[in-house]
Design a protein around this motif. Structure first.
Motif, PDB file in Angstrom:
ATOM      1  N   HIS A  95       0.757  -1.224  -0.074  1.00 12.60           N
ATOM      2  CA  HIS A  95      -0.043   0.019  -0.199  1.00 12.60           C
ATOM      3  C   HIS A  95       0.688   1.272  -0.001  1.00 12.60           C
ATOM      4  O   HIS A  95       0.397   2.128  -0.677  1.00 12.60           O
ATOM      5  CB  HIS A  95      -0.873  -0.092   1.115  1.00 12.60           C
ATOM      6  CG  HIS A  95      -1.751   1.421   1.437  1.00 12.60           C
ATOM      7  ND1 HIS A  95      -2.792   1.518   0.477  1.00 12.60           N
ATOM      8  CD2 HIS A  95      -1.872   2.149   2.326  1.00 12.60           C
ATOM      9  CE1 HIS A  95      -3.291   2.895   0.782  1.00 12.60           C
ATOM     10  NE2 HIS A  95      -2.519   3.354   1.806  1.00 12.60           N
ATOM     11  N   ILE A  96       1.980   1.221   0.626  1.00  6.74           N
ATOM     12  CA  ILE A  96       2.833   2.439   0.818  1.00  6.74           C
ATOM     13  C   ILE A  96       3.436   2.692  -0.575  1.00  6.74           C
ATOM     14  O   ILE A  96       3.359   3.909  -0.898  1.00  6.74           O
ATOM     15  CB  ILE A  96       3.954   2.293   1.865  1.00  6.74           C
ATOM     16  CG1 ILE A  96       3.018   2.219   3.545  1.00  6.74           C
ATOM     17  CG2 ILE A  96       4.908   3.515   1.938  1.00  6.74           C
ATOM     18  CD1 ILE A  96       4.146   1.876   4.452  1.00  6.74           C
ATOM     19  N   PHE A  97       3.934   1.675  -1.007  1.00  4.65           N
ATOM     20  CA  PHE A  97       4.655   1.993  -2.475  1.00  4.65           C
ATOM     21  C   PHE A  97       3.745   2.157  -3.403  1.00  4.65           C
ATOM     22  O   PHE A  97       3.951   2.974  -4.699  1.00  4.65           O
ATOM     23  CB  PHE A  97       5.727   0.626  -2.765  1.00  4.65           C
ATOM     24  CG  PHE A  97       6.743   0.562  -1.880  1.00  4.65           C
ATOM     25  CD1 PHE A  97       7.561   1.466  -2.020  1.00  4.65           C
ATOM     26  CD2 PHE A  97       6.750  -0.637  -0.732  1.00  4.65           C
ATOM     27  CE1 PHE A  97       8.838   1.434  -0.752  1.00  4.65           C
ATOM     28  CE2 PHE A  97       7.859  -0.409  -0.085  1.00  4.65           C
ATOM     29  CZ  PHE A  97       8.753   0.452  -0.016  1.00  4.65           C
ATOM     30  N   LEU A 124       6.526  -4.757  -5.797  1.00  2.00           N
ATOM     31  CA  LEU A 124       6.039  -3.234  -5.815  1.00  2.00           C
ATOM     32  C   LEU A 124       7.233  -2.268  -5.418  1.00  2.00           C
ATOM     33  O   LEU A 124       7.521  -1.156  -5.928  1.00  2.00           O
ATOM     34  CB  LEU A 124       4.829  -2.867  -5.163  1.00  2.00           C
ATOM     35  CG  LEU A 124       3.763  -3.107  -6.021  1.00  2.00           C
ATOM     36  CD1 LEU A 124       2.263  -3.236  -5.028  1.00  2.00           C
ATOM     37  CD2 LEU A 124       3.459  -2.218  -7.149  1.00  2.00           C
ATOM     38  N   LYS A 125       7.912  -2.715  -4.209  1.00  2.00           N
ATOM     39  CA  LYS A 125       8.776  -1.975  -3.588  1.00  2.00           C
ATOM     40  C   LYS A 125       9.988  -1.799  -4.332  1.00  2.00           C
ATOM     41  O   LYS A 125      10.525  -0.645  -4.526  1.00  2.00           O
ATOM     42  CB  LYS A 125       9.097  -2.676  -2.283  1.00  2.00           C
ATOM     43  CG  LYS A 125      10.452  -2.146  -1.499  1.00  2.00           C
ATOM     44  CD  LYS A 125      10.843  -2.715  -0.328  1.00  2.00           C
ATOM     45  CE  LYS A 125      11.937  -1.939   0.671  1.00  2.00           C
ATOM     46  NZ  LYS A 125      12.105  -2.717   1.837  1.00  2.00           N
ATOM     47  N   THR A 126      10.442  -2.944  -5.099  1.00  2.00           N
ATOM     48  CA  THR A 126      11.672  -2.814  -5.919  1.00  2.00           C
ATOM     49  C   THR A 126      11.369  -1.939  -7.101  1.00  2.00           C
ATOM     50  O   THR A 126      12.317  -1.225  -7.715  1.00  2.00           O
ATOM     51  CB  THR A 126      12.016  -4.350  -6.272  1.00  2.00           C
ATOM     52  OG1 THR A 126      12.377  -5.236  -5.132  1.00  2.00           O
ATOM     53  CG2 THR A 126      13.214  -4.380  -7.133  1.00  2.00           C
ATOM     54  N   TRP A 127      10.253  -2.154  -7.760  1.00  2.00           N
ATOM     55  CA  TRP A 127       9.899  -1.487  -8.847  1.00  2.00           C
ATOM     56  C   TRP A 127      10.088  -0.010  -8.612  1.00  2.00           C
ATOM     57  O   TRP A 127      10.384   0.881  -9.639  1.00  2.00           O
ATOM     58  CB  TRP A 127       8.491  -1.902  -9.548  1.00  2.00           C
ATOM     59  CG  TRP A 127       8.309  -1.260 -10.911  1.00  2.00           C
ATOM     60  CD1 TRP A 127       8.668  -2.006 -11.955  1.00  2.00           C
ATOM     61  CD2 TRP A 127       7.592  -0.171 -11.415  1.00  2.00           C
ATOM     62  NE1 TRP A 127       8.198  -0.933 -13.048  1.00  2.00           N
ATOM     63  CE2 TRP A 127       7.597  -0.154 -12.655  1.00  2.00           C
ATOM     64  CE3 TRP A 127       7.242   0.889 -10.415  1.00  2.00           C
ATOM     65  CZ2 TRP A 127       7.183   1.078 -13.355  1.00  2.00           C
ATOM     66  CZ3 TRP A 127       6.570   1.763 -10.954  1.00  2.00           C
ATOM     67  CH2 TRP A 127       6.481   1.974 -12.376  1.00  2.00           C
ATOM     68  N   GLU A 128       9.207   0.366  -7.484  1.00  2.00           N
ATOM     69  CA  GLU A 128       9.078   1.685  -7.333  1.00  2.00           C
ATOM     70  C   GLU A 128      10.723   2.274  -6.967  1.00  2.00           C
ATOM     71  O   GLU A 128      10.716   3.504  -7.555  1.00  2.00           O
ATOM     72  CB  GLU A 128       8.293   2.083  -5.867  1.00  2.00           C
ATOM     73  CG  GLU A 128       7.870   3.281  -5.579  1.00  2.00           C
ATOM     74  CD  GLU A 128       8.790   4.193  -4.801  1.00  2.00           C
ATOM     75  OE1 GLU A 128       9.248   5.383  -5.102  1.00  2.00           O
ATOM     76  OE2 GLU A 128       9.667   3.781  -4.194  1.00  2.00           O
ATOM     77  N   ALA A 129      11.382   1.699  -6.309  1.00  2.00           N
ATOM     78  CA  ALA A 129      12.793   2.192  -6.368  1.00  2.00           C
ATOM     79  C   ALA A 129      13.633   2.298  -7.418  1.00  2.00           C
ATOM     80  O   ALA A 129      14.304   3.360  -7.818  1.00  2.00           O
ATOM     81  CB  ALA A 129      13.547   1.270  -5.259  1.00  2.00           C
ATOM     82  N   GLU A 130      13.273   1.508  -8.479  1.00  2.00           N
ATOM     83  CA  GLU A 130      14.016   1.466  -9.623  1.00  2.00           C
ATOM     84  C   GLU A 130      13.634   2.443 -10.553  1.00  2.00           C
ATOM     85  O   GLU A 130      14.317   2.801 -11.483  1.00  2.00           O
ATOM     86  CB  GLU A 130      14.064   0.126 -10.282  1.00  2.00           C
ATOM     87  CG  GLU A 130      15.004  -0.856  -9.438  1.00  2.00           C
ATOM     88  CD  GLU A 130      14.859  -2.320 -10.295  1.00  2.00           C
ATOM     89  OE1 GLU A 130      13.960  -2.640 -10.992  1.00  2.00           O
ATOM     90  OE2 GLU A 130      15.521  -3.184  -9.800  1.00  2.00           O
ATOM     91  N   ASN A 131      12.321   2.772 -10.431  1.00  2.00           N
ATOM     92  CA  ASN A 131      11.503   3.879 -11.390  1.00  2.00           C
ATOM     93  C   ASN A 131      11.345   5.024 -10.550  1.00  2.00           C
ATOM     94  O   ASN A 131      10.646   5.783 -11.358  1.00  2.00           O
ATOM     95  CB  ASN A 131      10.293   3.251 -11.953  1.00  2.00           C
ATOM     96  CG  ASN A 131      10.634   1.971 -13.022  1.00  2.00           C
ATOM     97  OD1 ASN A 131      10.833   2.426 -14.027  1.00  2.00           O
ATOM     98  ND2 ASN A 131      10.678   0.770 -12.319  1.00  2.00           N
ATOM     99  N   ARG A 132      11.803   5.436  -9.651  1.00  2.00           N
ATOM    100  CA  ARG A 132      11.621   6.728  -8.836  1.00  2.00           C
ATOM    101  C   ARG A 132      12.306   7.820  -9.658  1.00  2.00           C
ATOM    102  O   ARG A 132      13.438   7.854 -10.197  1.00  2.00           O
ATOM    103  CB  ARG A 132      12.206   6.478  -7.495  1.00  2.00           C
ATOM    104  CG  ARG A 132      11.907   7.645  -6.625  1.00  2.00           C
ATOM    105  CD  ARG A 132      12.442   7.403  -5.094  1.00  2.00           C
ATOM    106  NE  ARG A 132      12.168   6.191  -4.561  1.00  2.00           N
ATOM    107  CZ  ARG A 132      12.717   5.644  -3.575  1.00  2.00           C
ATOM    108  NH1 ARG A 132      13.718   6.013  -3.186  1.00  2.00           N
ATOM    109  NH2 ARG A 132      12.157   4.448  -3.325  1.00  2.00           N
ATOM    110  N   LEU A 133      11.342   9.006  -9.717  1.00  2.00           N
ATOM    111  CA  LEU A 133      11.855  10.168 -10.782  1.00  2.00           C
ATOM    112  C   LEU A 133      12.789  10.944  -9.827  1.00  2.00           C
ATOM    113  O   LEU A 133      12.494  11.005  -8.521  1.00  2.00           O
ATOM    114  CB  LEU A 133      10.495  10.925 -11.058  1.00  2.00           C
ATOM    115  CG  LEU A 133       9.745  10.007 -11.720  1.00  2.00           C
ATOM    116  CD1 LEU A 133       8.317  10.828 -12.289  1.00  2.00           C
ATOM    117  CD2 LEU A 133      10.280   9.501 -13.245  1.00  2.00           C
TER     118      LEU A 133
END
Length: 271
Positions: A237-239, A262-271
């Protein structure tokens, strides 16, 4: 409620199911009547509905779908039974309605404001009278997450964020309202957290294990991620809130890949 042995809950939305879970845990026989064909149908995906249906049934809650109320019976000012729309008689010493709310717009009508399923406001949360703002459950606003359609949201987050935006405007810092909607409900041992609005979703990717009651459903409209529902997966939910708060680039194909997180993808695609 502690004395109630036979409870009838009308409506299988958040409120109705929260109460049903508490009543069942307290030892009551619980019947839930729902006009729709699954739990929380207006709010969640079919996959999440199935998880909650299985859980409630395991707790002893009897879910009656496509079923409404024909009449209430009583004696001495106390309810004794409910007659259902399919002509069954259910014993009841407590009946709870959880069927949503109707916005109270009487004062707005008397003030000559625009009203349509709530008090209509613009993106700054101003009504037709620029001296009057409206917020919270009663306000119908152009929702960014719903194609700028006038939308009324019944949630704590929405009311709080709208109050903050109005306060900022009054302090000379105007901005359009675009906060990401998020919701939650606690039912028994299940905590459901939702980020975004799943209106119009036509494709779903499931993460986790429904059997273990730890599951997230990623809701897509076409190729666009529009909402994430997470049961007992607070990290998701957080990510999800972070991902949904920026331009949508996560696609169903990527999300459905083996090992996606989700956590890994968010970190790798953070703007």
């Amino acid at each position: 409620m502690k004395a109630a042995k036979h409870v009838v809950v009308i409506g299988a939305g958040f409120i109705g199911l929260e109460f049903a879970a508490v009543a069942a845990a307290g030892g009551a026989a619980v019947e839930v009547l729902e006009l729709g064909d699954r739990p929380m149908a207006r709010a969640v995906s079919p996959q999440m509905s199935d998880l909650f249906r299985t859980a409630h049934e395991s707790w002893g809650v009897h879910l009656n779908f496509r079923c409404g109320v024909a009449a209430l019976e009583g004696e001495g000012g106390q309810v004794t039974a409910v007659t259902t729309s399919d002509d069954r008689r259910l014993m009841a010493d407590l009946v709870v309605y959880g069927i949503g709310v109707v916005p109270n717009v009487q004062l707005a009508l008397e003030a000559g404001l625009d009203v349509d399923n709530g008090i209509k406001v613009n993106s700054a949360l101003l009504t037709a009278d620029p001296a009057i703002s409206a917020l919270g459950d009663v306000a119908a606003f152009p929702c960014v997450q719903n194609g700028e359609r006038y939308t009324r949201l019944e949630s704590v987050q929405n009311a709080v964020d709208q109050g903050k935006l109005i306060a900022s405007r009054l302090m000379g810092r105007p901005a359009p309202y675009a906060a990401l909607p998020w919701f939650w409900t606690d039912q028994g041992m299940l905590k459901l957290q939702i980020a975004g609005l799943s209106i119009g979703a036509d494709n779903y990717v499931v993460l986790g294990d429904a059997g273990a009651q730890q599951m997230s459903v990623l809701c897509f409209r076409g190729e666009e991620l529009i909402a994430v529902e997470s049961c007992n997966r607070p990290g998701d939910h957080i990510f999800a809130r972070k991902i949904l708060s920026r331009p949508p680039v996560l696609t169903p194909v990527v999300a459905a890949a083996q090992g996606f997180d989700l956590k890994t993808w968010e970190a790798e695609n953070r703007l």
